[in-house]
Design an enzyme around this catalytic site. Sequence first.
Site, mmCIF file in Angstrom:
data_model
loop_
_atom_site.group_PDB
_atom_site.id
_atom_site.type_symbol
_atom_site.label_atom_id
_atom_site.label_comp_id
_atom_site.label_asym_id
_atom_site.label_seq_id
_atom_site.Cartn_x
_atom_site.Cartn_y
_atom_site.Cartn_z
ATOM 1 N N VAL A 86 0.844 -1.195 0.000
ATOM 2 C CA VAL A 86 0.000 0.000 0.000
ATOM 3 C C VAL A 86 0.879 1.246 0.000
ATOM 4 O O VAL A 86 1.695 1.449 0.905
ATOM 5 C CB VAL A 86 -0.945 0.009 1.215
ATOM 6 C CG1 VAL A 86 -1.812 1.267 1.203
ATOM 7 C CG2 VAL A 86 -1.821 -1.244 1.220
ATOM 8 N N LYS A 87 0.687 2.064 -1.006
ATOM 9 C CA LYS A 87 1.490 3.278 -1.165
ATOM 10 C C LYS A 87 0.759 4.443 -0.497
ATOM 11 O O LYS A 87 -0.397 4.723 -0.809
ATOM 12 C CB LYS A 87 1.701 3.547 -2.659
ATOM 13 C CG LYS A 87 2.892 4.419 -3.003
ATOM 14 C CD LYS A 87 3.082 4.410 -4.519
ATOM 15 C CE LYS A 87 4.300 5.200 -4.939
ATOM 16 N NZ LYS A 87 4.435 5.211 -6.418
#
Length: 220
Positions: A86-87
Amino acid sequence: MKFFIDTANLDQIREANDMGVLDGVTTNPSLMAKEGISGKDNCMRHYLAICEIVDGDVSAEVIATDYEGMIREGEELAALHPQIVVKVPCTAEGIKAIKYFSDKGIRTNCTLIFTVGQALLAAKAGASYVSPFVGRLDDIASDGIKLVENIVAMFGFYRYETEVLAASIRHTQHIIQCLEAGADVATCPLNAIKGLLKHPLTDSGLKAFLEDHRRVNEGK
């Protein structure tokens, strides 16, 4: 040093993967838009398609800027596929979200890093990766490679396990400089990766070998 490709283009991802040196993929909303991908369902399907091509980590970015929204989107992304990282942007809400994800065992990539202080906060929150933007700093007459060096040194001194993922790579020289700076990962456009193959002496040497081979065969 690991190679990630920075694109949402499936053909480019396949080409890089076929070279046998690809370790992962990074995407962002701009790259998704460049490929004409819009809407939550289409984005999710596209992330799955990327995961089917590569074996490594695939960074998928949250769009929300508030904590609750980041948590909601991040959990959905993490549940999509085990390869998804997850960025999350380096903001106050983002750091808070990274801590939450870390406590839940969800891997994160803290993006838009431009200072050592930002990288420190992300590492303390438990980010799996931090992404210093080399090219964008160079664009404003700052030193992106020096930032990578300083983050690597700081993480080493304090023994943080967070990996330094050098981003905003513009050309082959950036890749070499990130390697020399000690980056764990460089995420690059395909042309920069392919550029590592190029050297005029390689081309001229191959041409000479092929010509000599032709002459030997003709001599028979």
